[in-house]
Design a protein around this motif. Structure first.
Motif, PDB file in Angstrom:
ATOM      1  N   ARG A  14       0.826  -1.211   0.000  1.00  0.00           N
ATOM      2  CA  ARG A  14       0.000   0.000   0.000  1.00  0.00           C
ATOM      3  C   ARG A  14       0.860   1.260   0.000  1.00  0.00           C
ATOM      4  NH1 ARG A  14      -3.605  -3.293   3.040  1.00  0.00           N
ATOM      5  NH2 ARG A  14      -2.469  -2.892   4.979  1.00  0.00           N
TER       6      ARG A  14
ATOM      7  N   TRP B 120       1.916   1.783  -3.560  1.00  0.00           N
ATOM      8  CA  TRP B 120       0.821   2.277  -4.400  1.00  0.00           C
ATOM      9  C   TRP B 120       0.585   3.759  -4.140  1.00  0.00           C
ATOM     10  CZ3 TRP B 120      -2.538  -2.272  -2.287  1.00  0.00           C
ATOM     11  CH2 TRP B 120      -2.036  -3.485  -2.791  1.00  0.00           C
ATOM     12  N   ASN B 121       0.694   4.170  -2.881  1.00  0.00           N
ATOM     13  CA  ASN B 121       0.502   5.580  -2.553  1.00  0.00           C
ATOM     14  C   ASN B 121       1.575   6.462  -3.166  1.00  0.00           C
ATOM     15  OD1 ASN B 121      -1.805   5.076  -1.039  1.00  0.00           O
ATOM     16  ND2 ASN B 121      -0.708   4.924   0.899  1.00  0.00           N
TER      17      ASN B 121
ATOM     18  N   ASP C 251       2.629   5.856  -6.192  1.00  0.00           N
ATOM     19  CA  ASP C 251       2.441   5.636  -7.632  1.00  0.00           C
ATOM     20  C   ASP C 251       3.376   4.562  -8.170  1.00  0.00           C
ATOM     21  OD1 ASP C 251       0.957   6.126  -9.928  1.00  0.00           O
ATOM     22  OD2 ASP C 251       2.356   7.612 -10.697  1.00  0.00           O
TER      23      ASP C 251
ATOM     24  N   MET D 270       4.027   0.413  -8.846  1.00  0.00           N
ATOM     25  CA  MET D 270       3.370  -0.867  -9.033  1.00  0.00           C
ATOM     26  C   MET D 270       4.192  -1.966  -8.372  1.00  0.00           C
ATOM     27  SD  MET D 270       2.074  -0.591 -12.983  1.00  0.00           S
ATOM     28  CE  MET D 270       1.170   0.856 -13.547  1.00  0.00           C
TER      29      MET D 270
ATOM     30  N   PHE E  94      -2.403  -1.556 -10.081  1.00  0.00           N
ATOM     31  CA  PHE E  94      -1.019  -1.515  -9.609  1.00  0.00           C
ATOM     32  C   PHE E  94      -0.280  -2.836  -9.810  1.00  0.00           C
ATOM     33  CE2 PHE E  94      -2.983   1.869  -6.987  1.00  0.00           C
ATOM     34  CZ  PHE E  94      -2.183   2.916  -7.380  1.00  0.00           C
TER      35      PHE E  94
ATOM     36  N   ASN F 289      -1.385  -1.872 -17.866  1.00  0.00           N
ATOM     37  CA  ASN F 289      -0.554  -1.255 -16.832  1.00  0.00           C
ATOM     38  C   ASN F 289       0.893  -1.124 -17.298  1.00  0.00           C
ATOM     39  OD1 ASN F 289      -2.796  -1.222 -15.158  1.00  0.00           O
ATOM     40  ND2 ASN F 289      -2.173  -3.018 -13.978  1.00  0.00           N
TER      41      ASN F 289
END
Length: 257
Positions: A163, A166-167, A169, A171, A197, A247
């Motif tokens: 997480r 992901w925060n 940006d 993957m 992600f 992605n």
């Protein structure tokens, strides 16, 4: 035919020298429409460039891998900058931190990693990160440099660490390890994570799948990985393939297939 992108494959490795064309053909037949090939050391940049120049579906990234410190020199960061400026690859990497392998000087790793993150920001390129027993420090370095995007490949951290990435940006790349039934933490992450992600990878010739233990891995096996991911998520294979390929194209600015 499903369309896949192998976001991390060392197709330039000597393990493929004897039958590389056949490996590429099997990958295409399995639906792998593009492969990102990250470098590990300056000495291999020329071979990688030549390989990718001969195949429109192979895309080079240039970097200095933390496990190959013995091959790196401080001036290689300057040489890498020249390669990035001249070749305009799809990413900087493979780079990162490895605190699992004994005998790798941690401070030296940090210097090369920080230098490469700076180059990725300078050239506005995504970064392909190796993080083994080092995810927290990798996250901190990404925050410190700022203005970065990329992927932590072969992710082996916690759901909370995922997480955090992901925060930022970033993957996460998943491959062979997710096919092992005992990989409960990893399988739990892939089952519930935001699909936007997720990148799929083989890391070939390394990290063979559960169905190919002890064998050389190769990009054609990505088809089995996407099937495992789809089963874990209770989704359709074609949908997972489509989303993860999109992605990869978005992150690496790959041409449409």
């Amino acid at each position: 035919m499903i369309v896949l992108v192998d976001s991390h494959c060392h197709l330039d490795a000597p393990e493929f020298d004897a039958d590389r064309d056949a490996v590429i053909a099997r990958a295409r037949a399995a639906g792998v429409a593009a492969q990102v090939i990250p470098a590990i050391a300056l000495a291999g940049f020329g071979k990688l460039r030549e390989l990718c120049a001969g195949h429109a579906d192979l895309h080079a990234a240039y970097g200095l891998h933390p496990m190959y410190l013995a091959e790196h020199r401080p001036d290689h960061l300057g040489a890498l900058r020249d390669w990035l400026e001249r070749e305009r690859p799809v990413a900087v990497g493979e780079c990162g931190l490895d605190f699992f392998v004994e005998g790798l000087d941690a401070d030296e790793q940090r210097r090369y990693f920080s230098g490469q993150l700076g180059l990725a920001r300078e050239f506005e390129l995504p970064v392909i990160v190796h993080a083994r027993r080092a995810v927290d420090e990798v996250v901190a370095a990404i925050r410190r440099i700022g203005g970065l995007r990329g992927v932590v490949h072969s992710f082996s951290g916690s759901a909370e660490q995922a997480r955090q990435l992901w925060n930022l940006d970033f993957m996460i790349g998943l491959g062979g390890p997710v096919t092992y039934e005992r990989a409960n933490k990893l399988r739990g992450i892939v089952a519930t994570m935001p699909i936007e992600f997720l990148l799929l990878e083989t890391d070939a010739p390394d990290q063979p799948l559960a169905t190919h233990r002890g064998e050389r891995n190769e990009p054609a096996h990505l088809r089995e990985i996407v099937a495992t991911v789809a089963a874990l998520r209770g989704g359709d294979v074609a949908d997972i393939a489509r989303a993860t390929a999109a992605n990869a194209r978005r992150l690496f600015a790959l041409p449409p297939t």
